[in-house]
Design an enzyme around this catalytic site. Sequence first.
Site, mmCIF file in Angstrom:
data_model
loop_
_atom_site.group_PDB
_atom_site.id
_atom_site.type_symbol
_atom_site.label_atom_id
_atom_site.label_comp_id
_atom_site.label_asym_id
_atom_site.label_seq_id
_atom_site.Cartn_x
_atom_site.Cartn_y
_atom_site.Cartn_z
ATOM 1 N N HIS A 1 -23.555 -4.372 37.701
ATOM 2 C CA HIS A 1 -22.718 -3.355 38.412
ATOM 3 C C HIS A 1 -21.351 -3.481 37.875
ATOM 4 O O HIS A 1 -20.377 -2.701 38.047
ATOM 5 C CB HIS A 1 -22.970 -3.254 39.871
ATOM 6 C CG HIS A 1 -23.106 -1.736 40.222
ATOM 7 N ND1 HIS A 1 -23.394 -1.393 41.385
ATOM 8 C CD2 HIS A 1 -22.281 -0.777 39.561
ATOM 9 C CE1 HIS A 1 -23.345 0.187 41.373
ATOM 10 N NE2 HIS A 1 -22.570 0.379 40.623
ATOM 11 N N ASP B 1 -26.205 2.447 46.730
ATOM 12 C CA ASP B 1 -26.251 0.909 46.301
ATOM 13 C C ASP B 1 -26.610 0.170 47.657
ATOM 14 O O ASP B 1 -26.328 0.721 48.751
ATOM 15 C CB ASP B 1 -25.045 0.556 45.873
ATOM 16 C CG ASP B 1 -25.125 -0.821 45.261
ATOM 17 O OD1 ASP B 1 -25.867 -1.571 45.740
ATOM 18 O OD2 ASP B 1 -24.114 -0.996 44.192
ATOM 19 N N HIS C 1 -25.495 -2.708 48.468
ATOM 20 C CA HIS C 1 -23.991 -3.188 48.632
ATOM 21 C C HIS C 1 -22.918 -2.448 48.359
ATOM 22 O O HIS C 1 -23.006 -1.271 47.624
ATOM 23 C CB HIS C 1 -23.909 -4.380 47.411
ATOM 24 C CG HIS C 1 -25.121 -5.235 47.543
ATOM 25 N ND1 HIS C 1 -26.176 -4.912 46.536
ATOM 26 C CD2 HIS C 1 -25.727 -6.532 48.056
ATOM 27 C CE1 HIS C 1 -27.160 -5.790 46.716
ATOM 28 N NE2 HIS C 1 -26.754 -6.707 47.807
ATOM 29 N N ASP D 1 -19.838 -3.371 47.222
ATOM 30 C CA ASP D 1 -19.237 -3.698 46.001
ATOM 31 C C ASP D 1 -17.951 -3.717 46.138
ATOM 32 O O ASP D 1 -16.839 -3.286 45.318
ATOM 33 C CB ASP D 1 -19.720 -3.071 44.642
ATOM 34 C CG ASP D 1 -21.275 -3.439 44.400
ATOM 35 O OD1 ASP D 1 -21.629 -4.490 44.752
ATOM 36 O OD2 ASP D 1 -21.837 -2.774 43.539
ATOM 37 N N HIS E 1 -19.979 -8.441 39.655
ATOM 38 C CA HIS E 1 -20.683 -7.346 39.926
ATOM 39 C C HIS E 1 -20.407 -6.907 41.484
ATOM 40 O O HIS E 1 -21.074 -5.662 41.720
ATOM 41 C CB HIS E 1 -22.264 -7.541 39.601
ATOM 42 C CG HIS E 1 -23.197 -8.142 40.619
ATOM 43 N ND1 HIS E 1 -24.335 -7.989 40.639
ATOM 44 C CD2 HIS E 1 -22.573 -9.267 41.406
ATOM 45 C CE1 HIS E 1 -25.024 -8.874 41.196
ATOM 46 N NE2 HIS E 1 -24.101 -9.559 41.662
ATOM 47 N N ASP F 1 -27.201 1.790 41.648
ATOM 48 C CA ASP F 1 -27.734 0.494 41.586
ATOM 49 C C ASP F 1 -29.160 0.746 42.016
ATOM 50 O O ASP F 1 -29.482 1.317 43.118
ATOM 51 C CB ASP F 1 -26.878 -0.245 42.380
ATOM 52 C CG ASP F 1 -27.398 -1.837 42.350
ATOM 53 O OD1 ASP F 1 -28.442 -2.040 42.174
ATOM 54 O OD2 ASP F 1 -26.206 -2.476 42.419
ATOM 55 N N ASP G 1 -31.154 -1.282 43.197
ATOM 56 C CA ASP G 1 -31.228 -2.197 44.410
ATOM 57 C C ASP G 1 -31.019 -1.139 45.552
ATOM 58 O O ASP G 1 -31.225 -1.669 46.698
ATOM 59 C CB ASP G 1 -30.641 -3.475 44.429
ATOM 60 C CG ASP G 1 -28.927 -3.384 44.455
ATOM 61 O OD1 ASP G 1 -28.495 -2.487 45.263
ATOM 62 O OD2 ASP G 1 -28.130 -4.525 44.239
ATOM 63 N N GLU H 1 -28.387 -2.401 36.934
ATOM 64 C CA GLU H 1 -28.948 -3.619 37.707
ATOM 65 C C GLU H 1 -30.516 -3.333 37.492
ATOM 66 O O GLU H 1 -31.460 -4.069 38.179
ATOM 67 C CB GLU H 1 -28.871 -3.808 39.208
ATOM 68 C CG GLU H 1 -27.277 -3.849 39.430
ATOM 69 C CD GLU H 1 -26.925 -5.290 39.042
ATOM 70 O OE1 GLU H 1 -27.756 -6.121 38.812
ATOM 71 O OE2 GLU H 1 -25.668 -5.589 39.313
#
Length: 298
Positions: free
Chosen positions: A98, A121, A123, A125, A138, A225, A227, A270
């Site tokens: 990412h 996402d 996360h 980030d 990332h 992303d 994830d 990702e």
Amino acid sequence: MKKHISIIGVPMDLGQSRRGVDMGPSAIRYAGVIERLEKLNYIIEDKGDIEIGRSNVDEGTTNLKHLKAVTEANTKLATVVDKVVESGSFPLVFGGDHSISIGTLAGISKHYQNLGVIWYDAHADLNTEETSPSGNIHGMPLAVSLGLGHPSLTNILGYAPKVKPENIVIIGARSIDPGEKDLIRSKGIKVYTMHEIDRLGMTKVMEETIQYLKDKTDGVHLSLDLDGLDPSDAPGVGTPVLGGISYRESNLAMEMLEESKLITSAEFVEVNPILDERNKTASVAVALMGSLFGEKLL
């Protein structure tokens, strides 16, 4: 959306610690993305992959891992994306980790007064060098795009910030570091955690997101992303977090974004084939792109 799509692969694995995500762009292509989008009557130009340098030099006083190589790769990416937007084509970027969003947003944002960003996402980030537990870049691209972080990253293409905090919506967050929580509160960034998705449902979350962005932005970038999805649906990611968004909820989200006509650029990041099950995660990414670009069940 524009009927011309320019695909840019970014085989970057230096923004994090688990190898294999550099093969993500190839896995996505192998899963049939070009054929799928061509069936929807798009004209596809595959611009190939950005060359990623391998740098083992001492980074000096910083604890940011592979800073020089990550900066160089994102500068190359930003230059290519800038030209794609200038040409009138839709930039569709494949990662890679990412950290590539730093370059994507640098190339896109200069063409907009108020670029919106949907950050799909697990996360946020939003780490910086000071708050990052790992030094992995990332985990920092959204902070960098807000103008927070190392100058070599924040000033790619010679301007900062790339986005405003009030033009960001994070969807699917369920792993947020303490420093990121502080930044979210101080900047007033809109976040739909899994708690909100469970309580409100994905339809309501997307309706609110679209309403929040549509009148104050002149373009919206989707940074997805894999994830963000639950690991049962997208196992081939480097930092999986249990309790994520389902495949069906994600398809619904993409369908609603397509109906809104808000999205002017996108990236899918990702995808790590080494950690995957028979290219399942890349296939999920391609299915979500199909929905984003207008694929219908009937």
